[in-house]
Design a protein around this motif. Structure first.
Motif, PDB file in Angstrom:
ATOM      1  N   VAL A   8      -8.002  -0.510   9.783  1.00 34.46           N
ATOM      2  CA  VAL A   8      -9.398  -0.711  10.054  1.00 34.46           C
ATOM      3  C   VAL A   8     -10.075  -1.772   9.240  1.00 34.46           C
ATOM      4  N   ILE A   9      -9.863  -2.177   8.181  1.00 32.09           N
ATOM      5  CA  ILE A   9     -10.138  -3.186   7.269  1.00 32.09           C
ATOM      6  C   ILE A   9      -9.672  -4.635   7.638  1.00 32.09           C
ATOM      7  N   LEU A  10      -8.377  -4.466   8.194  1.00 33.80           N
ATOM      8  CA  LEU A  10      -7.687  -5.610   8.703  1.00 33.80           C
ATOM      9  C   LEU A  10      -8.434  -5.991  10.033  1.00 33.80           C
ATOM     10  N   ILE A  11      -8.535  -4.957  10.843  1.00 34.83           N
ATOM     11  CA  ILE A  11      -9.373  -5.336  12.211  1.00 34.83           C
ATOM     12  C   ILE A  11     -10.735  -5.891  11.999  1.00 34.83           C
ATOM     13  N   LEU A  12     -11.401  -5.600  11.004  1.00 33.51           N
ATOM     14  CA  LEU A  12     -12.860  -5.685  10.642  1.00 33.51           C
ATOM     15  C   LEU A  12     -12.524  -7.448  10.310  1.00 33.51           C
ATOM     16  N   ILE A  49     -11.513  -3.386  20.231  1.00 38.46           N
ATOM     17  CA  ILE A  49     -12.097  -2.104  20.546  1.00 38.46           C
ATOM     18  C   ILE A  49     -10.561  -1.282  21.055  1.00 38.46           C
ATOM     19  N   PHE A  50      -9.609  -2.004  21.507  1.00 35.08           N
ATOM     20  CA  PHE A  50      -8.367  -1.432  21.914  1.00 35.08           C
ATOM     21  C   PHE A  50      -7.510  -1.040  20.716  1.00 35.08           C
ATOM     22  N   LEU A  51      -7.726  -1.942  19.514  1.00 34.80           N
ATOM     23  CA  LEU A  51      -6.882  -1.667  18.418  1.00 34.80           C
ATOM     24  C   LEU A  51      -7.717  -0.499  17.816  1.00 34.80           C
ATOM     25  N   ALA A  52      -8.787  -0.453  17.641  1.00 32.06           N
ATOM     26  CA  ALA A  52      -9.504   0.570  17.140  1.00 32.06           C
ATOM     27  C   ALA A  52      -9.274   1.900  17.753  1.00 32.06           C
TER      28      ALA A  52
END
Length: 63
Positions: A8-12, A49-52
């Motif tokens: 989640v941190i990486l996506i952010l 959004i897909f990755l989340a």
């Protein structure tokens, strides 16, 4: 659980850097490039959004 928090941190971080990269460049032909910028940002947010959702699915599956 630590892996998911890291994901989640990486996506952010990726979304913030991508947004700043695209919007950080001044554009002299703003009206002509608005459609391109909007498309780029839309693609970034679709991927995020897909990755989340995948991360959420993995989280639910693991608990």
């Amino acid at each position: 659980m630590e892996i998911l928090i890291g994901l989640v941190i990486l996506i952010l971080i990726f979304s913030v850097v991508s947004t700043l990269f695209i919007t950080g460049k001044p554009d002299k032909n703003y009206t002509g490039s608005t459609k391109r910028n909007t498309t780029n940002l839309t693609l970034i947010y679709v991927v995020i959004i897909f990755l989340a959702l995948v991360s959420l699915g993995i989280y639910i599956w693991m608990t």
